[in-house]
Design a protein around this motif. Sequence first.
Motif, PDB file in Angstrom:
ATOM      1  N   PRO A 304       0.826  -1.201   0.000  1.00 21.35           N
ATOM      2  CA  PRO A 304       0.000   0.000   0.000  1.00 21.35           C
ATOM      3  C   PRO A 304       0.865   1.258   0.000  1.00 21.35           C
ATOM      4  O   PRO A 304       1.657   1.464   0.922  1.00 21.35           O
ATOM      5  CB  PRO A 304      -0.774  -0.121   1.316  1.00 21.35           C
ATOM      6  N   LEU A 305       0.666   2.069  -1.019  1.00 24.31           N
ATOM      7  CA  LEU A 305       1.480   3.278  -1.127  1.00 24.31           C
ATOM      8  C   LEU A 305       1.041   4.284  -0.062  1.00 24.31           C
ATOM      9  O   LEU A 305      -0.148   4.557   0.080  1.00 24.31           O
ATOM     10  CB  LEU A 305       1.306   3.885  -2.519  1.00 24.31           C
ATOM     11  N   ASP A 306       2.015   4.795   0.683  1.00 21.40           N
ATOM     12  CA  ASP A 306       1.692   5.797   1.704  1.00 21.40           C
ATOM     13  C   ASP A 306       0.965   6.971   1.059  1.00 21.40           C
ATOM     14  O   ASP A 306       1.382   7.466   0.007  1.00 21.40           O
ATOM     15  CB  ASP A 306       2.979   6.336   2.351  1.00 21.40           C
ATOM     16  N   GLU A 307      -0.086   7.414   1.712  1.00 18.68           N
ATOM     17  CA  GLU A 307      -0.858   8.535   1.172  1.00 18.68           C
ATOM     18  C   GLU A 307      -0.281   9.848   1.679  1.00 18.68           C
ATOM     19  O   GLU A 307      -0.846  10.502   2.559  1.00 18.68           O
ATOM     20  CB  GLU A 307      -2.325   8.384   1.556  1.00 18.68           C
ATOM     21  N   ALA A 308       0.843  10.204   1.130  1.00 18.18           N
ATOM     22  CA  ALA A 308       1.473  11.472   1.512  1.00 18.18           C
ATOM     23  C   ALA A 308       0.738  12.617   0.835  1.00 18.18           C
ATOM     24  O   ALA A 308       0.176  12.455  -0.245  1.00 18.18           O
ATOM     25  CB  ALA A 308       2.932  11.468   1.094  1.00 18.18           C
ATOM     26  N   THR A 309       0.752  13.766   1.489  1.00 15.67           N
ATOM     27  CA  THR A 309      -0.017  14.888   0.956  1.00 15.67           C
ATOM     28  C   THR A 309       0.867  15.972   0.343  1.00 15.67           C
ATOM     29  O   THR A 309       0.440  16.669  -0.567  1.00 15.67           O
ATOM     30  CB  THR A 309      -0.882  15.517   2.067  1.00 15.67           C
ATOM     31  N   HIS A 310       2.064  16.117   0.845  1.00 11.48           N
ATOM     32  CA  HIS A 310       2.908  17.207   0.363  1.00 11.48           C
ATOM     33  C   HIS A 310       3.971  16.685  -0.608  1.00 11.48           C
ATOM     34  O   HIS A 310       4.492  15.579  -0.447  1.00 11.48           O
ATOM     35  CB  HIS A 310       3.603  17.901   1.536  1.00 11.48           C
ATOM     36  N   ALA A 311       4.293  17.532  -1.575  1.00 14.80           N
ATOM     37  CA  ALA A 311       5.278  17.138  -2.582  1.00 14.80           C
ATOM     38  C   ALA A 311       6.619  16.796  -1.944  1.00 14.80           C
ATOM     39  O   ALA A 311       7.301  15.848  -2.353  1.00 14.80           O
ATOM     40  CB  ALA A 311       5.444  18.270  -3.597  1.00 14.80           C
ATOM     41  N   SER A 312       6.994  17.542  -0.912  1.00 16.80           N
ATOM     42  CA  SER A 312       8.286  17.287  -0.268  1.00 16.80           C
ATOM     43  C   SER A 312       8.292  15.913   0.401  1.00 16.80           C
ATOM     44  O   SER A 312       9.305  15.215   0.438  1.00 16.80           O
ATOM     45  CB  SER A 312       8.594  18.372   0.763  1.00 16.80           C
ATOM     46  N   GLU A 313       7.138  15.533   0.913  1.00 21.49           N
ATOM     47  CA  GLU A 313       7.026  14.231   1.582  1.00 21.49           C
ATOM     48  C   GLU A 313       7.107  13.101   0.548  1.00 21.49           C
ATOM     49  O   GLU A 313       7.784  12.092   0.766  1.00 21.49           O
ATOM     50  CB  GLU A 313       5.695  14.179   2.331  1.00 21.49           C
ATOM     51  N   ILE A 314       6.433  13.303  -0.563  1.00 25.50           N
ATOM     52  CA  ILE A 314       6.479  12.289  -1.628  1.00 25.50           C
ATOM     53  C   ILE A 314       7.909  12.160  -2.156  1.00 25.50           C
ATOM     54  O   ILE A 314       8.414  11.052  -2.371  1.00 25.50           O
ATOM     55  CB  ILE A 314       5.500  12.655  -2.763  1.00 25.50           C
ATOM     56  N   ALA A 315       8.562  13.301  -2.314  1.00 21.39           N
ATOM     57  CA  ALA A 315       9.949  13.266  -2.806  1.00 21.39           C
ATOM     58  C   ALA A 315      10.841  12.511  -1.827  1.00 21.39           C
ATOM     59  O   ALA A 315      11.713  11.722  -2.236  1.00 21.39           O
ATOM     60  CB  ALA A 315      10.463  14.690  -2.999  1.00 21.39           C
ATOM     61  N   ALA A 316      10.628  12.694  -0.540  1.00 25.52           N
ATOM     62  CA  ALA A 316      11.430  11.990   0.466  1.00 25.52           C
ATOM     63  C   ALA A 316      11.126  10.493   0.450  1.00 25.52           C
ATOM     64  O   ALA A 316      12.026   9.655   0.561  1.00 25.52           O
ATOM     65  CB  ALA A 316      11.166  12.574   1.849  1.00 25.52           C
ATOM     66  N   MET A 317       9.854  10.144   0.282  1.00 25.21           N
ATOM     67  CA  MET A 317       9.477   8.721   0.236  1.00 25.21           C
ATOM     68  C   MET A 317      10.197   7.984  -0.891  1.00 25.21           C
ATOM     69  O   MET A 317      10.671   6.864  -0.717  1.00 25.21           O
ATOM     70  CB  MET A 317       7.963   8.588  -0.009  1.00 25.21           C
ATOM     71  N   PHE A 318      10.252   8.657  -2.036  1.00 29.62           N
ATOM     72  CA  PHE A 318      10.889   8.023  -3.189  1.00 29.62           C
ATOM     73  C   PHE A 318      12.386   8.321  -3.263  1.00 29.62           C
ATOM     74  O   PHE A 318      13.061   7.860  -4.177  1.00 29.62           O
ATOM     75  CB  PHE A 318      10.195   8.462  -4.487  1.00 29.62           C
ATOM     76  N   GLY A 319      12.874   9.105  -2.295  1.00 32.83           N
ATOM     77  CA  GLY A 319      14.284   9.482  -2.317  1.00 32.83           C
ATOM     78  C   GLY A 319      15.180   8.542  -1.531  1.00 32.83           C
ATOM     79  O   GLY A 319      16.373   8.810  -1.351  1.00 32.83           O
ATOM     80  N   ILE A 320      14.614   7.458  -1.035  1.00 35.15           N
ATOM     81  CA  ILE A 320      15.409   6.483  -0.281  1.00 35.15           C
ATOM     82  C   ILE A 320      16.527   5.941  -1.170  1.00 35.15           C
ATOM     83  O   ILE A 320      16.292   5.618  -2.345  1.00 35.15           O
ATOM     84  CB  ILE A 320      14.501   5.335   0.207  1.00 35.15           C
ATOM     85  N   LYS A 321      17.689   5.861  -0.592  1.00 34.85           N
ATOM     86  CA  LYS A 321      18.868   5.457  -1.371  1.00 34.85           C
ATOM     87  C   LYS A 321      18.644   4.106  -2.069  1.00 34.85           C
ATOM     88  O   LYS A 321      18.214   3.138  -1.424  1.00 34.85           O
ATOM     89  CB  LYS A 321      20.072   5.370  -0.422  1.00 34.85           C
ATOM     90  N   ASN A 322      18.925   4.075  -3.357  1.00 33.05           N
ATOM     91  CA  ASN A 322      18.812   2.870  -4.196  1.00 33.05           C
ATOM     92  C   ASN A 322      17.381   2.377  -4.413  1.00 33.05           C
ATOM     93  O   ASN A 322      17.172   1.298  -4.966  1.00 33.05           O
ATOM     94  CB  ASN A 322      19.637   1.705  -3.618  1.00 33.05           C
ATOM     95  N   LEU A 323      16.401   3.163  -3.961  1.00 31.89           N
ATOM     96  CA  LEU A 323      15.017   2.715  -4.128  1.00 31.89           C
ATOM     97  C   LEU A 323      14.652   2.547  -5.602  1.00 31.89           C
ATOM     98  O   LEU A 323      13.836   1.686  -5.949  1.00 31.89           O
ATOM     99  CB  LEU A 323      14.049   3.707  -3.465  1.00 31.89           C
TER     100      LEU A 323
END
Lengths: 374, 338
Positions: A304-323
């Motif tokens: 289940p994809l986290d339901e983040a609301t802010h662009a910065s939060e989404i960027a951090a979610m997908f910014g995990i190293k090597n993700l």
Amino acid sequence: MTISVDKGKMPIVDCDVHPLIKDINVLSPYLAEPWREYFLGGVRSGSSNGFIYARARDKYNHPNTTYRLDSLPDSGGPAGSDPAFTISNHLEPYGITTALLLPQEPYGVARFGNAAAAAAFERANNEYLIDTWLSYDKRYTLAMTVSSHDPKSAAADIRRLGKMPGVVGVQLLILNHMAGSPLFDPIYEAACEMELPVAFHQNGGEGCYTYSQNPAGGVPRSYGERHTVLPQIGAANIMDMIVSGVFERFPTLRIVMVEWGFTWLSWLMSRMDHLWEADRTASPWIKRRPSEYIAEHFTFTTQPLDEATHASEIAAMFGIKNLDKMLLFSSDYPHYDTDDPQLTIGKIPNEMKERVCFQNAVDTFGAKILRSLS
Amino acid sequence: MIVDCARHAGVKRHQDLFDYMPHSWQKHFDRYEWTGAVDLTSNHIRVSSKFRHDPIPEYKPGAEPDRMTLVIPHQGLTVNGWADRVGAKVYLDALNSYGEAHWVSSSSKLAMVVSPHDPVWSASEIRRRGASPKIGGVCIPLSTEMLGTRHWDPIYEACIERGLPVVIHYSGVEGSYTGAPPLAGSVHQNALSRLILMPQLAESNAASLLFEGAFYRFPKLQIFFAGFGFKWIPSLMRRVDQEWRNFRSDMPWLLDEPSKKVLSNMWFSSYPVGEAGGLVAWEGEFSAALRKRIVFNSHAPFGNDTVEDVERVLGKTWVDSMMRNGRALLRYKTGTEA
């Protein structure tokens, strides 16, 4: 392996689709005695397929239904039990190129005490799905199910079915032993030999039984509270595999973590590296940064994809190293919390889309994951 | 001012507690295996194979005008693995008394430890000791009873009455001793695994507090998860809100997104700050409101993060914020700020 695609025709591999059986009796041709009588006779057949269920539903009852109401096939039977309907209801509307089938009924095997019965049911279910789903449409691929009740028997089944067309992985049920235990070595050995990645998916029994794995702390009160902390079990097993040197023993082993989420990797990877570096002697089997084992050996699905609301939060979610190399697209069709493919893919950063939608799947399962394109 | 919201202190010898026990209990505890077990209660993370700490140095607080510290008597936390729950209360009473006598100064306060097994006794202890300015918080050792249940209501009520935050920190026997809470999964290979997974105990109990509506029953309750790090929080906040949206009918007592209570009733600490490297990649997950709930803790003498460590990893803005947050948590008055 890099697959080139035309723009606008990007393949989509959905790494979490659940096929169910119409009725327990469809397994009859695949069961030898005494298991035909064991599963189809008496009280078991009277409860349709309800007995093949891992979660203790009187302990954690789902507040609604576990499946999408619109996924019930016109032909009858439970959601996910009709290969034609799954295509018209899910694959075609969203342009899904490949559905990785993770059979659901075998999750109930997680609560079996009888190892021979567990193996008989898993075999019957695998063979039924090969005959009825994989042969129906090449968009279907299967992670055949085994459990650790009898690892040698499971390894034999992997070798027997592992080269069947459309079989691309092994779904290994998590029972009471942690995934790093040497108990699993015969299974991992067979999976490596057949070049099949091992998929771990929640079976529903977690936190329910004295012999199942549990979330940390104690007993969650409700379905939702339990569901919140279920990813902990996935994380714990990852940790256990690394600490116990599984990937030193099996350097080619690939693990697919399905439906455990992925945003918690942010803290887990940095914490394991930091604490290991504080005492490198703590585990004699860890030869390099623990997060490197994760990046090299593990993939994770989006749902289940986290339901983040802010662009910065989404960027951090997908910014995990090597993700970008670890993430696989998934929907969890036909369950109640299916992620809408368009919505999920829309949230994936553009530069990651190809990798998440299919390229990482090809790297993990091989080109055979795109069998409908060949 | 440096506000260290969680450092540790322990006795070097269990015999040092005898002066704080009734004579009959001195005789009870004066046995080789208990006095000799001080190395076990002093090990911050109890080991099964490797991963151990050297004997800890004695904590002797002085008057440090530029520093405020909350002291956790970590040995007391290990009662969550004790079989003798009656003896545990005597032990905690002695340890708290010893702590008040030795670990409190003009710049340090004690987080008294209460029994997870007897909330009524614990509440009375909080009321008895908690009025003293020496006490700055109440440590509840984790048990298998999740923190959101009504089992803890007497303790929460007393904490609010005395204006004290609840402090949650692992003892190290979790996932090891029977009776103490399990870690996720089942049996873990070694202490490194267990130490890495400790934040999941905080996750589970935070989820319990949120879903059980504890902060609706006790709107003023403040829970401080100390020593668990903080990077795990955004993922949990998103997850609890999703579950609430999916199953609102299942938990009608929750009137709003559960994560909002994280921002008003929970606190988290910096240790081990070394796991928070690569700030640029993850900082976007931390709203300004969430950053206000994160405080500095040294965790000394275990690991012992310094302010310089935190500044090197997170930068000065985070350090300044943590010190402000720490003052708010401990309710210290500095300058014009109350």
